[in-house]
Enzyme design. Structure first.
Site, PDB file in Angstrom:
ATOM      1  N   GLY A  26       0.806  -1.215   0.000  1.00  0.00           N
ATOM      2  CA  GLY A  26       0.000   0.000   0.000  1.00  0.00           C
ATOM      3  C   GLY A  26       0.839   1.264   0.000  1.00  0.00           C
ATOM      4  O   GLY A  26       2.033   1.247  -0.277  1.00  0.00           O
ATOM      5  N   HIS A  84       4.248   1.522  -8.157  1.00  0.00           N
ATOM      6  CA  HIS A  84       3.170   0.528  -8.055  1.00  0.00           C
ATOM      7  C   HIS A  84       2.223   0.653  -9.250  1.00  0.00           C
ATOM      8  O   HIS A  84       1.785  -0.348  -9.821  1.00  0.00           O
ATOM      9  CB  HIS A  84       2.341   0.762  -6.779  1.00  0.00           C
ATOM     10  CG  HIS A  84       3.076   0.527  -5.499  1.00  0.00           C
ATOM     11  ND1 HIS A  84       3.319   1.527  -4.598  1.00  0.00           N
ATOM     12  CD2 HIS A  84       3.604  -0.599  -4.973  1.00  0.00           C
ATOM     13  CE1 HIS A  84       3.946   1.020  -3.548  1.00  0.00           C
ATOM     14  NE2 HIS A  84       4.148  -0.258  -3.751  1.00  0.00           N
ATOM     15  N   GLN A 111       7.840  -9.572   7.636  1.00  0.00           N
ATOM     16  CA  GLN A 111       9.059  -9.192   6.927  1.00  0.00           C
ATOM     17  C   GLN A 111       9.762  -7.993   7.555  1.00  0.00           C
ATOM     18  O   GLN A 111      10.737  -7.494   7.017  1.00  0.00           O
ATOM     19  CB  GLN A 111       8.770  -8.959   5.447  1.00  0.00           C
ATOM     20  CG  GLN A 111       7.944  -7.727   5.111  1.00  0.00           C
ATOM     21  CD  GLN A 111       7.552  -7.692   3.647  1.00  0.00           C
ATOM     22  OE1 GLN A 111       6.692  -8.426   3.201  1.00  0.00           O
ATOM     23  NE2 GLN A 111       8.190  -6.826   2.864  1.00  0.00           N
ATOM     24  N   VAL A 156      10.636   2.788 -11.472  1.00  0.00           N
ATOM     25  CA  VAL A 156      10.142   4.137 -11.785  1.00  0.00           C
ATOM     26  C   VAL A 156      10.865   5.110 -10.855  1.00  0.00           C
ATOM     27  O   VAL A 156      10.992   4.853  -9.650  1.00  0.00           O
ATOM     28  CB  VAL A 156       8.613   4.227 -11.594  1.00  0.00           C
ATOM     29  CG1 VAL A 156       8.124   5.647 -11.837  1.00  0.00           C
ATOM     30  CG2 VAL A 156       7.909   3.250 -12.537  1.00  0.00           C
ATOM     31  N   SER A 164       9.570   5.114  -3.788  1.00  0.00           N
ATOM     32  CA  SER A 164       9.450   4.195  -2.659  1.00  0.00           C
ATOM     33  C   SER A 164       8.480   4.806  -1.657  1.00  0.00           C
ATOM     34  O   SER A 164       8.491   6.030  -1.445  1.00  0.00           O
ATOM     35  CB  SER A 164      10.829   4.013  -1.990  1.00  0.00           C
ATOM     36  OG  SER A 164      10.660   3.445  -0.700  1.00  0.00           O
TER      37      SER A 164
HETATM   38  O1  PAF Z   1       7.620  -5.307  -2.215  1.00  0.00           O
HETATM   39  C1  PAF Z   1       6.723  -5.267  -1.342  1.00  0.00           C
HETATM   40  O2  PAF Z   1       5.953  -4.309  -1.230  1.00  0.00           O
HETATM   41  C2  PAF Z   1       6.571  -6.442  -0.385  1.00  0.00           C
HETATM   42  O3  PAF Z   1       7.805  -6.995  -0.072  1.00  0.00           O
HETATM   43  C3  PAF Z   1       5.610  -7.514  -0.910  1.00  0.00           C
HETATM   44  C4  PAF Z   1       6.123  -8.169  -2.167  1.00  0.00           C
HETATM   45  C5  PAF Z   1       4.233  -6.902  -1.171  1.00  0.00           C
HETATM   46  C6  PAF Z   1       5.446  -8.620   0.145  1.00  0.00           C
HETATM   47  O4  PAF Z   1       4.929  -8.117   1.333  1.00  0.00           O
END
Ligand code: PAF
Length: 279
Positions: A28, A34, A58, A173, A182
């Site tokens: 998000g 994105h 993560q 991008v 980012s």
């Molecule tokens: O790149 C990301 O935003 C995250 O690492 C992902 C691939 C959505 C996994 O949580």
């Protein structure tokens, strides 16, 4: 656009879709990078699904999980404009219900570089991406090359586990001044934002040396270090010239490689990467 919070809603949607499904997993707080993934998925598939899930698995215990930027309503407006068919925005308990204990571990490839600086990071990524693939069942999934090691890790996991999804990696991008888009760029102070383009400038400089024929990996790493040493606000975590398939550090760049770095600007950690002869 269907907005689903529950796995069973996604499964019901998937059961009715005809043709190919393109999937863009995200955390998000969407930016131009994105949206590029979403547009590519839109062009190449009959239906497009996007997930929005800030994956606690993560993030390390002292990382930015709590303060990671979130704005679901804005994200949904952007995705509606891109004619996305399904947004899966689950709560943490939907993905990790009480008692959840299974993990996907890709081995040494996930322990280098980002994996060394952020122990457990790729185990968290691999686990959630595998689960999302099992829920959405896409034909293709889209990831950005900025997170180059993530691309390599996910390609490895789908190959090892024979998951029938094509991994499409999309060029990074960048803002006009070269800074890679980012979600974490919002953390930067105005002063940090001013110097942040030096990260890509350093990579581009080393890539130019490679294009001119430099093949000694340490020469390229040193070129990045020297360029960033000029910026007192930037603290380099690592710079790497690694095999594009295994992420092992190279001595000689005699095969497709990934030149990548991670650096701190104040309390913000940013990563960036460029390809040397890879895809
Ligand atoms: O790149 C990301 O935003 C995250 O690492 C992902 C691939 C959505 C996994 O949580």
């Amino acid at each position: 656009m269907l907005v689903a919070e529950r796995i069973e809603q996604v499964r019901a949607w998937r059961g009715h879709v005809t043709g190919s499904v393109g999937f863009v997993p995200t955390m998000g707080y969407l930016h131009a990078g994105h949206l590029e993934l979403v547009r590519r998925a839109r062009r190449e598939n009959n239906a497009v699904a996007v997930s929005i899930f800030v994956n606690p698995l993560q993030f390390g215990p002292h990382e930015d999980f709590e303060r990671y930027p979130r704005d679901l309503q804005r994200d949904l407006r952007l995705l509606q404009d891109e004619q996305v068919d399904l947004v899966f925005a689950p709560r943490v308990a939907e993905i990790y219900p009480p008692g959840f204990s299974t993990a996907v571990d890709v081995g040494p490839i996930g322990e280098r570089l980002e994996g060394a600086s952020r122990p457990g990071h790729f185990r968290g990524v691999a686990t959630v991406v595998t689960k999302l693939f099992m829920i959405v069942g896409p034909h293709r999934a889209y990831f950005g090359w900025k997170d180059a090691q993530q691309v390599v890790v996910i390609r490895k996991l789908v190959a090892d586990l024979a998951i029938p999804v094509e991994i499409v990696a999309v060029p990074t991008v960048r803002e006009e001044d070269g800074l890679a888009c980012s979600s974490r760029n919002v953390y930067l102070s105005p002063e940090e934002r001013r110097v942040a383009p030096a990260l890509y400038a350093a990579l581009a400089h080393a890539r130019a040396l490679w294009q001119e024929g430099a093949r000694d990996a340490e020469t390229l790493r040193q070129a990045v270090r020297a360029r960033l040493a000029e910026e007192p606000l930037i603290r380099l975590d690592y710079v790497s010239v690694a095999d594009a398939g295994t992420m092992e550090e190279l001595v000689v760049v005699d095969r497709p490689a990934i030149l990548s770095l991670a650096a701190w600007l104040g309390t913000t950690r940013l990563i960036d990467a460029v390809l040397l002869g890879a895809e």
